[in-house]
Design an enzyme around this catalytic site. Sequence first.
Site, mmCIF file in Angstrom:
data_model
loop_
_atom_site.group_PDB
_atom_site.id
_atom_site.type_symbol
_atom_site.label_atom_id
_atom_site.label_comp_id
_atom_site.label_asym_id
_atom_site.label_seq_id
_atom_site.Cartn_x
_atom_site.Cartn_y
_atom_site.Cartn_z
ATOM 1 N N LYS A 65 10.518 -1.540 1.813
ATOM 2 C CA LYS A 65 11.804 -2.465 1.875
ATOM 3 C C LYS A 65 12.899 -1.396 1.275
ATOM 4 O O LYS A 65 12.669 -0.479 0.738
ATOM 5 C CB LYS A 65 11.565 -3.605 1.003
ATOM 6 C CG LYS A 65 10.361 -4.447 1.358
ATOM 7 C CD LYS A 65 10.543 -5.216 2.809
ATOM 8 C CE LYS A 65 9.261 -5.173 3.637
ATOM 9 N NZ LYS A 65 8.620 -6.562 2.923
HETATM 10 C C1 LIG Z 1 7.539 -7.382 3.130
HETATM 11 C C2 LIG Z 1 7.393 -8.871 3.799
HETATM 12 C C3 LIG Z 1 6.993 -10.225 3.065
HETATM 13 C C4 LIG Z 1 6.061 -9.790 1.878
HETATM 14 O O1 LIG Z 1 6.409 -8.983 0.637
HETATM 15 P P1 LIG Z 1 5.323 -8.249 -0.130
HETATM 16 O O2 LIG Z 1 6.272 -7.743 -1.400
HETATM 17 O O3 LIG Z 1 4.847 -7.113 0.748
HETATM 18 O O4 LIG Z 1 4.193 -9.261 -0.625
HETATM 19 C C5 LIG Z 1 7.177 -11.251 3.413
HETATM 20 N N1 LIG Z 1 8.061 -11.479 4.588
HETATM 21 C C6 LIG Z 1 8.799 -10.458 5.204
HETATM 22 C C7 LIG Z 1 9.469 -10.699 6.404
HETATM 23 C C8 LIG Z 1 8.326 -9.277 4.813
HETATM 24 O O5 LIG Z 1 8.767 -8.085 5.368
#
Ligand SMILES: *Cc1c(COP(=O)(O)O)cnc(C)c1O
Length: 383
Positions: A186
């Site tokens: 992210k």
């Molecule tokens: C990354 C992501 C998640 C989950 O986040 P984590 O930190 O990996 O648990 C949920 N929704 C979307 C759209 C994502 O890109």
Amino acid sequence: MNLALSIIPLTRPTIDEETIAGVCEVMRSGWITSGPNVKEFESKLSALFGGRPVRAFNSGTGTLEIGLRLAGVGPGDEVITTPLSWVATSNVILEVGARPVFVEIDPITRNLDLDAVEKAITPATRAILPVDLAGLPVDRDRLYAIAKRHGLRVIEDAAQSIGSSWQGRLIGSFGDLVSFSFHPNKNLTTIEGGCLVMNTPEEASLAEQYRLQGVVRSGMDGMDVEVCGGKFNLTDVAARVGLGQLPHLEAFTGKRRELVRRYFAGLDAAKIESFGVRLPPRDFDQSNWHMFQVVLPEGEGLPKRSEIMARLKDLGVGTGVHYPAIHLFTLYRGLGWKDGDFPIAESVCRTILTLPLFPAMELPEVDRVVSALVSVVSDFQKK
Ligand SMILES: *Cc1c(COP(=O)(O)O)cnc(C)c1O
């Protein structure tokens, strides 16, 4: 180093030396799990989001789940969401005992089709769970108008959109419950982690209970448990990584935007769209450009996405698929969904391709990805 032979990864986190030194300090401090760094991280996040209450968790998935619980979503409730997302988006709806209701996507934005959202509302609908795919914000004006008209809660899955804005307002600084992820892919990372932006101190206090076994402490030795919480707390080591990332957020976003302009310039110059490749919306300023995704042409005689990915890999370009259609996974087919339920989403999910994009990437690397993609696509079209 031979640039022509180096591999350009799909993504890579940028962690500076100050952050690494800070992490070492936390490691030596004697307090490594949730503590002062988590509190400081939460207060900096709260400042970023205009003073709204914020709590941090150990994953974006856990954050979303707690958001659903705060919104009172449970058995018997329906939650409207998109089939084009990371599967966490709908798994958490099942996790709290509710039913995900998928709707078709908009082929241009690749986000939820808001007309379809409104049509899917039933007396059982409790909430809408939109996703800002690749960081491109869902139309917040229309979204909240629909929610208001039907008395629904919104849990924004803003996992990909930290730093994005809607009409000059930062995502997270307004709206109902807003959930971010700090996974390494992210735009801002704590290695693993996430945070929820809420409306009231009461919600924040309930979120703290759900975060750690429902525990409420009082006085020197008092402890009670009123709700069944889980184990979702962020460590101080992770929070320290986040504290080191936050000052760079704007620069990270700025660099992504610069690289994306280069992508468009190169792909436009090569007339990539004449090969049937569809580019993302040119929302240069609102999106945080979490990803740069193209949609490939499909049809008789055209190569499969997997062949294009393999050819790009041979040319040293890493790519990814974000995402396969959620409703077509075995788990969801078992709940009644099938091929053909959402033709636009299914087609995009079969053909969407994520190209490399991360703050440490350089402009000549974008040029290399562009030439690789153009050569692979035009080569196939000649056959
Ligand atoms: C990354 C992501 C998640 C989950 O986040 P984590 O930190 O990996 O648990 C949920 N929704 C979307 C759209 C994502 O890109």
